[in-house]
Design an enzyme around this catalytic site. Structure first.
Site, PDB file in Angstrom:
ATOM      1  CG  ASN A   1       1.211 -33.244 -28.190  1.00  0.00           C
ATOM      2  OD1 ASN A   1       1.593 -32.270 -27.571  1.00  0.00           O
ATOM      3  ND2 ASN A   1       0.354 -34.098 -27.689  1.00  0.00           N
TER       4      ASN A   1
ATOM      5  CD  GLU B   1      -3.840 -34.821 -28.961  1.00  0.00           C
ATOM      6  OE1 GLU B   1      -5.008 -34.558 -28.628  1.00  0.00           O
ATOM      7  OE2 GLU B   1      -3.055 -35.517 -28.270  1.00  0.00           O
TER       8      GLU B   1
ATOM      9  CD  GLU C   1       8.550 -37.185 -29.478  1.00  0.00           C
ATOM     10  OE1 GLU C   1       7.439 -36.710 -29.799  1.00  0.00           O
ATOM     11  OE2 GLU C   1       8.678 -38.054 -28.603  1.00  0.00           O
TER      12      GLU C   1
ATOM     13  CB  CYS D   1       8.687 -40.335 -32.667  1.00  0.00           C
ATOM     14  SG  CYS D   1       7.275 -39.233 -32.882  1.00  0.00           S
TER      15      CYS D   1
ATOM     16  CB  CYS E   1       4.622 -37.318 -31.965  1.00  0.00           C
ATOM     17  SG  CYS E   1       3.693 -38.828 -31.673  1.00  0.00           S
TER      18      CYS E   1
HETATM   19  N1  THU Z   1       2.947 -37.903 -28.115  1.00  0.00           N
HETATM   20  C1  THU Z   1       4.017 -37.143 -28.494  1.00  0.00           C
HETATM   21  O1  THU Z   1       3.854 -36.048 -29.027  1.00  0.00           O
HETATM   22  N2  THU Z   1       5.250 -37.633 -28.280  1.00  0.00           N
HETATM   23  C2  THU Z   1       5.520 -38.775 -27.596  1.00  0.00           C
HETATM   24  O2  THU Z   1       6.691 -39.101 -27.413  1.00  0.00           O
HETATM   25  C3  THU Z   1       4.435 -39.607 -27.091  1.00  0.00           C
HETATM   26  C4  THU Z   1       3.076 -39.211 -27.523  1.00  0.00           C
HETATM   27  C5  THU Z   1       1.597 -37.342 -28.293  1.00  0.00           C
HETATM   28  C6  THU Z   1       0.748 -37.981 -29.339  1.00  0.00           C
HETATM   29  C7  THU Z   1      -0.639 -37.593 -28.840  1.00  0.00           C
HETATM   30  O3  THU Z   1      -0.918 -36.274 -29.267  1.00  0.00           O
HETATM   31  C8  THU Z   1      -0.504 -37.572 -27.339  1.00  0.00           C
HETATM   32  O4  THU Z   1       0.892 -37.458 -27.074  1.00  0.00           O
HETATM   33  C9  THU Z   1      -1.052 -38.813 -26.653  1.00  0.00           C
HETATM   34  O5  THU Z   1      -0.526 -39.962 -27.178  1.00  0.00           O
END
Ligand code: THU
Length: 160
Positions: free
Chosen positions: A62, A64, A75, A115, A73
């Protein structure tokens, strides 16, 4: 009287030892890449690894942003890269793991709605289900046979 429609999904929970070597390798790659997630706001480090039909393994995490909705995310970051750089190579499996920064145990994770819709699109693009492998804090792995199990009654046809 309305007609009741019941949708069921069968997921499988496997211990690490019950996984194939291929699945163990994919989850191990997802664990490794989670360590370099850029998640200074949530401190929730997610790793994703995809196995393509060719045998190639791609990884991402991920990413941010200070403007929170801009973040991506693991994925979607991974599937976007796969679609752009390996457009002819279908995604066969996708492993997902997460950990809170500083903690020893793996966190509970499951793909978010955006996702799930993205995974659905990749399945439709290649006409092939994507097997999801999701690591649980107890070390077991949830194996999902395809996005239909996580996103029933999904939007998939503009003309249907
Ligand atoms: N996040 C993901 O990358 N994949 C997931 O399946 C769940 C959430 C990330 C988004 C954000 O950067 C952090 O996790 C908190 O939600």
């Amino acid at each position: 009287m309305g007609k009741k429609i019941i949708i069921t999904a069968e997921l499988e929970e496997l211990s690490w030892a019950e996984l194939s070597e291929e699945d163990q390798v994919l989850l191990t790659e997802a664990k490794k890449i989670s360590e370099s997630a850029y998640a200074p706001y949530s401190n929730f480090l997610v790793g994703a690894a995809a196995l393509l039909n060719s045998g190639l393994v791609l990884k991402s995490n991920n990413q941010e942003n200070v403007s929170f909705p801009v973040g991506v995310c693991a994925e979607r970051s991974l599937l976007g890269y796969a679609g752009a750089n390996h457009a002819e190579d279908p995604v066969k499996k996708l492993a997902i793991v997460a950990k809170r920064r500083g903690e020893k145990v793996w966190a509970t994770v499951s793909p978010c709605g955006l996702c799930r819709q993205t995974i659905s699109e990749v399945e439709m693009r290649f006409d092939q289900p994507i097997i999801l492998l999701i690591l649980k804090p107890n070390g077991n792995v949830i194996k999902v046979p395809g996005i239909q199990s996580l996103l029933p009654f999904k939007f998939e046809d503009l003309n249907g």
